[in-house]
Motif scaffolding. Structure first.
Motif, mmCIF file in Angstrom:
data_model
loop_
_atom_site.group_PDB
_atom_site.id
_atom_site.type_symbol
_atom_site.label_atom_id
_atom_site.label_comp_id
_atom_site.label_asym_id
_atom_site.label_seq_id
_atom_site.Cartn_x
_atom_site.Cartn_y
_atom_site.Cartn_z
ATOM 1 N N MET A 1 33.700 120.623 79.826
ATOM 2 C CA MET A 1 33.138 120.051 81.049
ATOM 3 C C MET A 1 34.232 119.330 81.840
ATOM 4 O O MET A 1 35.035 118.608 81.259
ATOM 5 C CB MET A 1 31.999 119.085 80.717
ATOM 6 N N ARG A 2 34.257 119.545 83.147
ATOM 7 C CA ARG A 2 35.268 118.915 83.983
ATOM 8 C C ARG A 2 34.941 117.449 84.242
ATOM 9 O O ARG A 2 33.787 117.053 84.298
ATOM 10 C CB ARG A 2 35.364 119.654 85.314
ATOM 11 N N ASN A 3 35.986 116.679 84.428
ATOM 12 C CA ASN A 3 35.812 115.278 84.812
ATOM 13 C C ASN A 3 36.051 115.130 86.307
ATOM 14 O O ASN A 3 37.060 115.594 86.832
ATOM 15 C CB ASN A 3 36.788 114.390 84.038
ATOM 16 N N TYR A 4 35.112 114.473 86.967
ATOM 17 C CA TYR A 4 35.209 114.244 88.397
ATOM 18 C C TYR A 4 35.462 112.762 88.666
ATOM 19 O O TYR A 4 34.951 111.887 87.967
ATOM 20 C CB TYR A 4 33.928 114.698 89.099
ATOM 21 N N SER A 5 36.260 112.522 89.698
ATOM 22 C CA SER A 5 36.650 111.167 90.066
ATOM 23 C C SER A 5 36.154 110.878 91.479
ATOM 24 O O SER A 5 36.439 111.636 92.408
ATOM 25 C CB SER A 5 38.181 111.036 90.008
ATOM 26 N N ALA A 6 35.411 109.796 91.637
ATOM 27 C CA ALA A 6 34.897 109.424 92.946
ATOM 28 C C ALA A 6 35.946 108.640 93.720
ATOM 29 O O ALA A 6 36.410 107.595 93.260
ATOM 30 C CB ALA A 6 33.629 108.585 92.802
ATOM 31 N N CYS A 7 36.309 109.140 94.887
ATOM 32 C CA CYS A 7 37.165 108.357 95.782
ATOM 33 C C CYS A 7 36.271 107.334 96.468
ATOM 34 O O CYS A 7 35.506 107.659 97.386
ATOM 35 C CB CYS A 7 37.847 109.253 96.805
ATOM 36 N N ILE A 8 36.346 106.089 96.016
ATOM 37 C CA ILE A 8 35.409 105.071 96.491
ATOM 38 C C ILE A 8 35.819 104.461 97.833
ATOM 39 O O ILE A 8 35.202 103.491 98.292
ATOM 40 C CB ILE A 8 35.157 103.983 95.427
ATOM 41 N N GLU A 9 36.832 105.030 98.461
ATOM 42 C CA GLU A 9 37.071 104.700 99.862
ATOM 43 C C GLU A 9 35.924 105.250 100.714
ATOM 44 O O GLU A 9 35.538 104.634 101.722
ATOM 45 C CB GLU A 9 38.393 105.292 100.347
ATOM 46 N N TRP A 10 35.389 106.402 100.322
ATOM 47 C CA TRP A 10 34.315 107.056 101.067
ATOM 48 C C TRP A 10 33.018 107.147 100.271
ATOM 49 O O TRP A 10 31.938 106.927 100.832
ATOM 50 C CB TRP A 10 34.764 108.470 101.471
ATOM 51 N N LEU A 11 33.095 107.483 98.998
ATOM 52 C CA LEU A 11 31.875 107.621 98.205
ATOM 53 C C LEU A 11 31.330 106.254 97.806
ATOM 54 O O LEU A 11 32.098 105.352 97.451
ATOM 55 C CB LEU A 11 32.133 108.464 96.957
ATOM 56 N N PHE A 12 30.015 106.124 97.872
ATOM 57 C CA PHE A 12 29.283 104.899 97.501
ATOM 58 C C PHE A 12 29.631 103.715 98.396
ATOM 59 O O PHE A 12 29.388 102.567 98.034
ATOM 60 C CB PHE A 12 29.540 104.539 96.028
ATOM 61 N N ALA A 13 30.196 103.987 99.563
ATOM 62 C CA ALA A 13 30.565 102.914 100.491
ATOM 63 C C ALA A 13 29.365 102.532 101.343
ATOM 64 O O ALA A 13 28.740 103.393 101.973
ATOM 65 C CB ALA A 13 31.724 103.371 101.379
ATOM 66 N N GLU A 14 29.050 101.260 101.354
ATOM 67 C CA GLU A 14 27.973 100.732 102.169
ATOM 68 C C GLU A 14 28.535 99.655 103.085
ATOM 69 O O GLU A 14 29.424 98.903 102.693
ATOM 70 C CB GLU A 14 26.871 100.132 101.283
#
Length: 256
Positions: A1-14
């Motif tokens: 299974m691949r590991n994915y990394s969230a770029c939190i500059e854009w993802l989950f940004a509120e």
């Protein structure tokens, strides 16, 4: 299974959120890695606390200062900054620092700029040696997002890395940027997958969620992993589907 990394500059940004709280959101979405850009404008203590509380890891961050490596006059300042960036990467457990070449400079030939970039990367390898941190120089598209950037070709970036010929130095291969430049992954990477230290993905048009555009992201990722890539996939896109559901849909579009 691949590991994915969230770029939190854009993802989950509120709007108005505390930057480090995005790490909690990434953990709640089932991810194991996050990444971000500059470290000099971040609360590293808060980030470190969130990493410890969630168990998430940092896959990459940017080597600062972000100044043109194509200008030999910037070398010493950038190398001093690299030492600090390496210390931060080690503190946060990040195995990859990302470097950008900078813009194509007026008054200097491409050969002169390429020589300056190559020599600076060689010096960077000496700083990185034995730290457990690798540096990835990143080719970017020069048609939409980074008009005037020096390094628009993945092949040229790999040729430069081959000239440096140090295990500490590789490339960040952003499939979005490559596709915008009409590059085929198989053609531009060829037998040099070992030079890829990190991946980035986004779809086109829009640089949005995987599955919302026309890039054959799953095919390209399948090929890279079949050829031996074993690192993390950085999800560096502007989400049109927010939050956990959007990330889940993106990963499902890539084959999980």
């Amino acid at each position: 299974m691949r590991n994915y990394s969230a770029c939190i500059e854009w993802l989950f940004a509120e709007p108005g959120d505390e930057f480090s709280s995005r790490i909690d959101s990434a953990a709640e979405a089932g991810l194991h890695f996050i990444e971000f850009w500059r470290w000099t404008d971040k609360d590293l203590d808060a980030i470190e606390r969130k990493l410890k509380s969630t168990g998430l890891k940092v896959s990459s961050l940017v080597a600062e200062p972000m100044i043109p490596l194509t200008d030999i006059a910037n070398r010493e300042v950038w190398l001093e900054g690299l030492k600090q960036s390496v210390a931060v990467a080690r503190r946060l457990g990040a195995p990859v620092l990302i470097a950008q070449a900078g813009d194509d400079l007026p008054g200097l030939s491409r050969d002169e700029q390429r020589a300056a970039l190559t020599d600076t990367l060689r010096a960077a390898a000496d700083i990185l040696k034995g730290t457990g941190v690798r540096l990835g120089v990143e080719p970017l598209n020069t048609r939409i997002d980074h008009i005037g950037y020096f390094l628009g070709s993945t092949k040229e970036a790999l040729d430069i890395v081959d000239d440096v010929d140090r295990p500490e130095i590789g490339i960040v291969y952003d499939i979005y940027h490559s596709a915008v430049m009409d590059e085929k992954t198989e053609d531009v990477i060829g037998g040099r997958v070992s030079r890829v230290v990190h991946l980035h993905i986004a779809d086109h048009p829009g640089r949005n969620d995987p599955g919302t555009g026309t890039i054959d992201l799953k095919h390209r990722l399948d090929w890279l992993y079949a050829e031996g890539y074993d690192g993390v996939v950085g999800m560096e896109y502007r989400p049109v589907k927010p939050g956990r559901d959007g990330v889940t849909a993106a990963i499902e579009s890539l084959g999980g």
